[in-house]
Design a protein around this motif. Structure first.
Motif, PDB file in Angstrom:
ATOM      1  N   GLY A  55       0.783  -1.228   0.000  1.00  0.00           N
ATOM      2  CA  GLY A  55       0.000   0.000   0.000  1.00  0.00           C
ATOM      3  C   GLY A  55       0.811   1.272   0.000  1.00  0.00           C
ATOM      4  O   GLY A  55       0.253   2.371  -0.086  1.00  0.00           O
ATOM      5  N   MET A  56       2.147   1.170   0.082  1.00  0.00           N
ATOM      6  CA  MET A  56       3.008   2.352   0.078  1.00  0.00           C
ATOM      7  C   MET A  56       3.514   2.604  -1.335  1.00  0.00           C
ATOM      8  O   MET A  56       4.185   1.750  -1.921  1.00  0.00           O
ATOM      9  N   ASP A  57       3.193   3.759  -1.902  1.00  0.00           N
ATOM     10  CA  ASP A  57       3.699   4.117  -3.223  1.00  0.00           C
ATOM     11  C   ASP A  57       5.218   4.283  -3.154  1.00  0.00           C
ATOM     12  O   ASP A  57       5.739   4.900  -2.219  1.00  0.00           O
ATOM     13  N   VAL A  58       5.922   3.746  -4.143  1.00  0.00           N
ATOM     14  CA  VAL A  58       7.389   3.776  -4.148  1.00  0.00           C
ATOM     15  C   VAL A  58       7.872   4.659  -5.294  1.00  0.00           C
ATOM     16  O   VAL A  58       7.507   4.452  -6.453  1.00  0.00           O
ATOM     17  N   TYR A  59       8.713   5.636  -4.950  1.00  0.00           N
ATOM     18  CA  TYR A  59       9.265   6.560  -5.936  1.00  0.00           C
ATOM     19  C   TYR A  59      10.791   6.523  -5.907  1.00  0.00           C
ATOM     20  O   TYR A  59      11.394   6.172  -4.891  1.00  0.00           O
ATOM     21  N   MET A  60      11.394   6.911  -7.022  1.00  0.00           N
ATOM     22  CA  MET A  60      12.842   7.048  -7.107  1.00  0.00           C
ATOM     23  C   MET A  60      13.195   8.510  -7.309  1.00  0.00           C
ATOM     24  O   MET A  60      12.506   9.224  -8.039  1.00  0.00           O
ATOM     25  N   SER A  61      14.267   8.974  -6.654  1.00  0.00           N
ATOM     26  CA  SER A  61      14.677  10.365  -6.801  1.00  0.00           C
ATOM     27  C   SER A  61      16.195  10.471  -6.866  1.00  0.00           C
ATOM     28  O   SER A  61      16.898   9.888  -6.039  1.00  0.00           O
ATOM     29  N   ASN A  62      16.680  11.241  -7.829  1.00  0.00           N
ATOM     30  CA  ASN A  62      18.115  11.500  -7.933  1.00  0.00           C
ATOM     31  C   ASN A  62      18.600  12.490  -6.884  1.00  0.00           C
ATOM     32  O   ASN A  62      19.801  12.713  -6.752  1.00  0.00           O
ATOM     33  N   THR A  63      17.681  13.072  -6.145  1.00  0.00           N
ATOM     34  CA  THR A  63      18.061  13.976  -5.060  1.00  0.00           C
ATOM     35  C   THR A  63      18.751  13.218  -3.932  1.00  0.00           C
ATOM     36  O   THR A  63      19.558  13.776  -3.190  1.00  0.00           O
ATOM     37  N   ILE A  64      18.453  11.928  -3.819  1.00  0.00           N
ATOM     38  CA  ILE A  64      18.922  11.119  -2.689  1.00  0.00           C
ATOM     39  C   ILE A  64      20.280  10.502  -2.997  1.00  0.00           C
ATOM     40  O   ILE A  64      20.503   9.966  -4.086  1.00  0.00           O
ATOM     41  N   SER A  65      21.188  10.544  -2.015  1.00  0.00           N
ATOM     42  CA  SER A  65      22.558  10.063  -2.191  1.00  0.00           C
ATOM     43  C   SER A  65      22.636   8.547  -2.195  1.00  0.00           C
ATOM     44  O   SER A  65      21.763   7.851  -1.668  1.00  0.00           O
ATOM     45  N   THR A  66      23.728   8.021  -2.768  1.00  0.00           N
ATOM     46  CA  THR A  66      24.014   6.591  -2.756  1.00  0.00           C
ATOM     47  C   THR A  66      25.348   6.350  -2.058  1.00  0.00           C
ATOM     48  O   THR A  66      26.149   7.274  -1.890  1.00  0.00           O
TER      49      THR A  66
END
Length: 210
Positions: free
Chosen positions: A133-144
């Motif tokens: 039930g949790m929508d999952v998004y990807m963002s390039n703002t977040i570090s790896t």
């Protein structure tokens, strides 16, 4: 507090406007709006990185089934209603690829939009699928990568961060005789604030390892 005033500006010289077949000002105005939205995303992410609760991964940018179950337990114990549709998960590109990997243990929980008859909706909205039930998004703002201080994602209720804007994106222009061109600027006045605290937890941040 509404204390962030961001802008994007550009000069369109006459020679370019005359030689161009397209309406450059209109096209660049849309790009300016996107640039401002990325800045808003970055400021919201800065707030989310300081959520009270944490999930410490066992390996950088890798989410195992056991760690996901630990996240669900932490959310449940904090009374975060992760199944009501108002909780989202956002991760960096590497962690998102791991979630999508069929060989990864977490993939068994992931429901792709295209697999349940929703076609290419994810390509239009950025929402590719969901986990319980949790929508999952990807963002390039977040570090790896990084270390234990690197936050590679977060799971949060929509009320975890407040956003206030005193106006929509405003686009203004004027002709400059000195520069022989049209000056265009897009700006936005807004503020963001984390609501989550020790007595009212709204989610958790996901940490990489040393």
């Amino acid at each position: 507090t509404v204390n962030k005033h961001k802008y994007v500006a550009k000069l369109f010289e006459d020679v370019l406007e005359i030689q161009s077949n397209a309406d450059m000002v209109e096209r660049y105005s849309r790009m300016m709006g996107e640039a401002l939205s990325r800045q808003v995303d970055s400021d919201i992410w800065t707030e989310l990185q300081s959520l009270e609760d944490s999930l410490n991964l066992s390996a950088d940018d890798t989410l195992t089934a056991a760690k996901f179950e630990e996240a669900l337990a932490t959310l449940g114990e904090a009374d975060v209603p992760y199944m009501d549709g108002d909780v989202s998960m956002v991760v960096n590109p590497t962690l998102f690829a791991d979630i999508l990997n069929p060989a990864a243990g977490i993939a068994q929980y992931f429901i792709r939009n295209d697999a349940v008859g929703e076609g290419n909706r994810g390509l239009r909205s950025g929402l590719v699928g969901s986990l319980y039930g949790m929508d999952v998004y990807m963002s390039n703002t977040i570090s790896t990568g990084g270390n234990a201080n690197t936050i590679s994602g977060a799971i949060f209720h929509k009320s975890a961060v407040a956003f206030a804007s005193q106006q929509d994106v405003r686009v203004q222009s004027e002709y400059s005789i000195d520069a022989l061109g049209t000056k265009v600027v897009a700006d936005l006045l807004y503020g963001v604030k984390r609501i989550d605290d020790t007595d009212n937890k709204k989610g958790l941040k996901i940490r990489n390892v040393d």
